[in-house]
Write a protein that holds these residues in place. Structure first.
Motif, mmCIF file in Angstrom:
data_model
loop_
_atom_site.group_PDB
_atom_site.id
_atom_site.type_symbol
_atom_site.label_atom_id
_atom_site.label_comp_id
_atom_site.label_asym_id
_atom_site.label_seq_id
_atom_site.Cartn_x
_atom_site.Cartn_y
_atom_site.Cartn_z
ATOM 1 N N MET A 134 -2.689 -2.890 13.517
ATOM 2 C CA MET A 134 -3.384 -1.691 13.059
ATOM 3 C C MET A 134 -3.950 -1.627 11.544
ATOM 4 S SD MET A 134 -4.624 -0.558 15.821
ATOM 5 C CE MET A 134 -5.553 1.062 15.313
ATOM 6 N N GLY A 135 -2.795 -2.244 10.729
ATOM 7 C CA GLY A 135 -2.945 -2.266 9.290
ATOM 8 C C GLY A 135 -4.135 -3.477 9.212
ATOM 9 N N LEU A 136 -4.287 -4.367 9.784
ATOM 10 C CA LEU A 136 -5.521 -5.305 9.761
ATOM 11 C C LEU A 136 -6.665 -4.543 9.890
ATOM 12 C CD1 LEU A 136 -6.964 -8.003 9.669
ATOM 13 C CD2 LEU A 136 -5.856 -8.253 12.031
ATOM 14 N N GLY A 137 -6.706 -3.789 10.858
ATOM 15 C CA GLY A 137 -8.022 -2.949 11.438
ATOM 16 C C GLY A 137 -8.576 -2.089 10.379
ATOM 17 N N TYR A 138 -7.345 -1.205 10.098
ATOM 18 C CA TYR A 138 -7.941 -0.163 9.001
ATOM 19 C C TYR A 138 -7.951 -0.856 7.634
ATOM 20 C CZ TYR A 138 -7.121 4.015 11.543
ATOM 21 O OH TYR A 138 -7.351 4.939 12.433
ATOM 22 N N ASN A 139 -7.580 -1.937 7.286
ATOM 23 C CA ASN A 139 -8.135 -2.424 6.010
ATOM 24 C C ASN A 139 -9.349 -2.774 6.143
ATOM 25 O OD1 ASN A 139 -6.234 -3.030 3.852
ATOM 26 N ND2 ASN A 139 -6.937 -5.376 3.902
ATOM 27 N N GLU A 140 -10.015 -3.023 7.123
ATOM 28 C CA GLU A 140 -11.394 -3.264 7.528
ATOM 29 C C GLU A 140 -12.072 -1.971 7.119
ATOM 30 O OE1 GLU A 140 -13.027 -6.479 8.224
ATOM 31 O OE2 GLU A 140 -10.999 -7.370 7.812
ATOM 32 N N VAL A 145 -8.342 6.628 0.763
ATOM 33 C CA VAL A 145 -7.071 5.582 0.880
ATOM 34 C C VAL A 145 -7.661 4.284 0.794
ATOM 35 C CG1 VAL A 145 -5.775 7.334 2.118
ATOM 36 C CG2 VAL A 145 -7.115 5.896 3.276
ATOM 37 N N GLY A 146 -6.677 3.260 0.344
ATOM 38 C CA GLY A 146 -6.845 1.793 0.461
ATOM 39 C C GLY A 146 -5.475 1.128 0.241
ATOM 40 N N ARG A 147 -5.689 -0.109 0.163
ATOM 41 C CA ARG A 147 -4.568 -1.030 0.027
ATOM 42 C C ARG A 147 -4.854 -2.413 -0.456
ATOM 43 N NH1 ARG A 147 0.078 -2.095 4.611
ATOM 44 N NH2 ARG A 147 1.165 -3.869 3.684
ATOM 45 N N GLY A 148 -3.938 -2.943 -1.014
ATOM 46 C CA GLY A 148 -4.112 -4.314 -1.610
ATOM 47 C C GLY A 148 -3.907 -4.727 -2.972
ATOM 48 N N TRP A 149 -3.788 -3.683 -3.780
ATOM 49 C CA TRP A 149 -3.531 -3.981 -5.394
ATOM 50 C C TRP A 149 -2.134 -4.613 -5.356
ATOM 51 C CZ3 TRP A 149 0.252 -1.562 -7.892
ATOM 52 C CH2 TRP A 149 1.025 -0.588 -7.444
ATOM 53 N N HIS A 150 -2.243 -5.499 -6.576
ATOM 54 C CA HIS A 150 -0.728 -5.983 -6.648
ATOM 55 C C HIS A 150 -0.817 -6.328 -8.308
ATOM 56 C CE1 HIS A 150 2.939 -8.336 -6.937
ATOM 57 N NE2 HIS A 150 2.978 -8.457 -5.542
ATOM 58 N N ALA A 200 -9.552 3.454 17.542
ATOM 59 C CA ALA A 200 -10.183 2.383 18.570
ATOM 60 C C ALA A 200 -10.901 1.537 17.607
ATOM 61 C CB ALA A 200 -11.297 3.417 19.579
ATOM 62 N N LYS A 201 -11.929 1.894 16.507
ATOM 63 C CA LYS A 201 -12.469 1.289 15.849
ATOM 64 C C LYS A 201 -11.723 -0.100 15.154
ATOM 65 C CE LYS A 201 -16.347 -0.091 13.644
ATOM 66 N NZ LYS A 201 -17.374 -1.123 14.416
ATOM 67 N N ALA A 202 -10.675 0.613 14.321
ATOM 68 C CA ALA A 202 -9.784 -0.386 13.925
ATOM 69 C C ALA A 202 -9.103 -1.424 14.550
ATOM 70 C CB ALA A 202 -8.681 0.531 13.205
ATOM 71 N N PHE A 203 -8.926 -0.926 15.922
ATOM 72 C CA PHE A 203 -8.224 -1.816 16.988
ATOM 73 C C PHE A 203 -9.358 -2.965 17.310
ATOM 74 C CE2 PHE A 203 -7.579 -3.697 21.060
ATOM 75 C CZ PHE A 203 -6.354 -3.812 21.348
#
Length: 575
Positions: free
Chosen positions: A97-103, A135-140, A243-246
């Motif tokens: 679901m992290g993969l889906g929500y990252n989209e 919300v977001g994700r991916g910075w390093h 459902a969309k993220a899935f």
């Protein structure tokens, strides 16, 4: 004469019966694949000319001449035209679901500076309603081209971010997922903006910390379990967004040749979602799920129910995920010796070791595999110790436990042979080495890096398999990148020449096996998947070039051109 005739006739009838019984009607294939190099990952034959499947199972693998005997008018033919096929790839550790929500959310994976994050948020603010969470994700921060002028413990501060988003609370997860970055509005909602601890350099909570500046005010960076101070205020996801993220996650898997996915830690709501998706015939990736160890009530419920092995091989639950330390990038990994670039800090024990032992015993008693996240050398040692205690306490239940350590990224040399001695499987994501090695030496120093970090070949030679993967969305789900990292020990830019610690490289055969048969073994599923063998599931990945022979410098150019799942083509890049 008549008697002799009857004897001959009887003998003839018996012969016909024997021939009929010994030559049953040939089964026919629904799909026949040929015309390219097919790697089986089966010890009986490295490659075959053709594969025939019937419905969702492999019917035959061998010569094209023999395979064609399974063909009839209804058999669908796939001519590889020189392309390469392997068993369907298995993502050995990720967050579906992290993969889906990252989209769906703000994807910061490719940002190269703090300013790039600020710009991305500023752009999203233009279309957001006042008060709406961004919300977001991916910075390093360790992967940025440059650092901002103002930093605290190597992290940026919130001020620039807060300026561009005064009315919208913002929370951006670190690529590792083990830290997060909030703006002033988010901290105001959490009641933290006015926190001031004169002269205090850090504000610790159980299993984490809030980074503060010289005045004791929060910088916006929340490490490990301190993240909940902010995340508890973020609105719940909706059934529609789930459902969309899935669906987006399924599509991403297909595009990357992934046919099975080890989902590293899910709770009650996600279990319900997956069951719904399966009932609606939308489960087009095989999910091997680990129950999240954060929810003790959930674990106790499942201990009573027992493992769930899906007869359709689509959604199985038979393991528990424990998060025992943090990440190296956020200095949350739990170390035996302090960080080289922060000498007063050893990282975080994010879960009590007593609970690791308790869960290990419960796992053995109730048939659940235990998969414990450990990146630092102390976390790995402590977990191995708790596993060993449980095995000794319940030896009759520990015959085929297949307990795992997820990541096993940094090990003390003394603990490397213990994996094989205890039959503990390291689930290691090779692409982490490519991404982290250039800066990880700052955290650990040269000696610890060379003696104990990303020790793939030492572990393989000791006699344990390695489960590969990407830890998506920590890294992109692309298996080609992880395969390249496995065999080259280089960054995805191709540096350094010869690779980091080249003696730890995997061979190409080992790398492919880590993404197929060994990954299947790590989920008790090697009898149904992971190799192109008769009777196994018809899951295949097809590439535009031969990843086993192409020059190392060309591996990253490889494209997945087709994915076959359950005997059906689910992705074809020609369409």
């Amino acid at each position: 004469m008549i008697s002799r005739f009857f004897k001959i006739s009887s003998a003839f009838l018996i012969l016909l019966c024997v021939l009929a019984c010994s030559n049953p009607k040939q089964e026919t294939a629904t799909l026949l694949i040929y015309g390219g190099t097919i790697y089986t990952v089966d010890s009986t034959s490295v490659t075959v000319e053709a594969v025939a499947t019937k419905d969702n199972k492999i019917l035959f693998a061998g010569s094209l001449e023999e395979a064609e005997t399974y063909k009839n008018e209804q058999t669908k033919l796939i001519d590889l035209k020189g392309k390469t096929m392997t068993p369907g790839l298995i993502e050995g550790h990720g967050h579906f679901m992290g993969l889906g929500y990252n989209e769906l959310n703000l994807d910061l994976m490719n940002t190269t500076s703090y300013q790039a994050i600020v710009d991305a948020v500023a752009e999203r603010v233009k279309t957001a309603q006042p008060g709406e969470w961004i919300v977001g994700r991916g910075w390093h921060q360790s992967k940025w081209d440059s650092m901002p002028a103002e930093t605290v413990h190597g992290f940026q501060t919130h001020h620039l971010l807060s300026e561009v988003s005064p009315e919208n609370p913002v929370y951006l997860k670190h690529a590792s997922g083990h830290a997060g970055f909030a703006n002033a509005k988010a901290m105001e909602i959490a009641g933290l903006q006015n926190l001031a601890l004169d002269g205090v350099k850090k504000y610790e909570v159980e299993g984490g910390e809030v980074l503060v500046d010289a005045s004791g005010r929060p910088t916006g960076v929340f490490n490990e379990r301190a993240q909940t101070l902010i995340t508890q205020h973020i609105p719940e996801k909706t059934p529609e967004s789930d459902a969309k993220a899935f669906q987006l996650a399924v599509e991403a898997c297909h595009k990357n040749g992934i046919t099975s996915f080890h989902d590293a830690g899910i709770g009650k709501e996600t279990i319900a979602l997956y069951e719904k998706m399966k009932s609606e015939d939308k489960m087009h990736t095989r999910i091997y799920a680990m129950l999240t160890g954060w929810e003790k009530d959930l674990l106790n419920d499942w201990y009573k129910k027992g493992i769930m092995v899906d007869e359709d091989h689509l959604f199985t639950i038979r393991s528990v995920k424990l998060n025992c330390d943090g990440a190296l990038g956020s200095r949350g990994a739990w170390l035996l010796e302090p960080y080289s670039d922060r000498p007063d800090h050893f990282g975080h024990e994010t879960l009590p070791m007593e609970f690791v032992k308790e869960t290990s015993l419960n796992g053995l008693k109730h048939g659940f595999q235990v998969c414990a996240h450990a990146i630092g050398d102390r976390a790995n040692r402590e977990i191995l110790d708790r596993y060993e205690m449980a095995f000794k306490e319940l030896p009759d239940m520990a015959n085929d436990h297949r307990f795992r350590i997820e990541h096993a990224q940094h090990l003390h040399p003394d603990d490397i042979p213990r994996f094989a001695e205890l039959n503990v499987i390291p689930a290691m994501q090779a692409v982490h080495m490519s991404s982290d090695r250039p800066w990880a030496i700052d955290r650990l120093g040269e000696k610890r890096i060379k003696e104990g970090a990303y020790m793939w070949q030492d572990l393989l030679q000791s006699g344990v398999p390695i489960v590969n993967g990407t830890d998506v969305p920590v890294e992109p789900i692309n298996p080609i990148a992880s395969f390249y990292a496995s065999v080259s020990r280089k960054t995805l830019k191709g540096t350094p020449e010869g690779g980091y610690e080249p003696e730890q490289k995997m061979t190409r055969a080992q790398a492919l096996k880590s993404y197929t048969l060994d990954a299947a073994y790590g989920a008790f599923e090697d009898h149904i998947k992971g190799s192109i063998s008769v009777g196994k599931l018809a899951d295949f990945t097809i590439y535009d070039q031969d990843i086993m022979t192409v020059g190392e410098e060309k591996i990253l150019d490889t494209k997945v051109v087709m994915t076959i799942f359950d005997g059906k083509v689910v992705y074809d890049n020609k369409k």
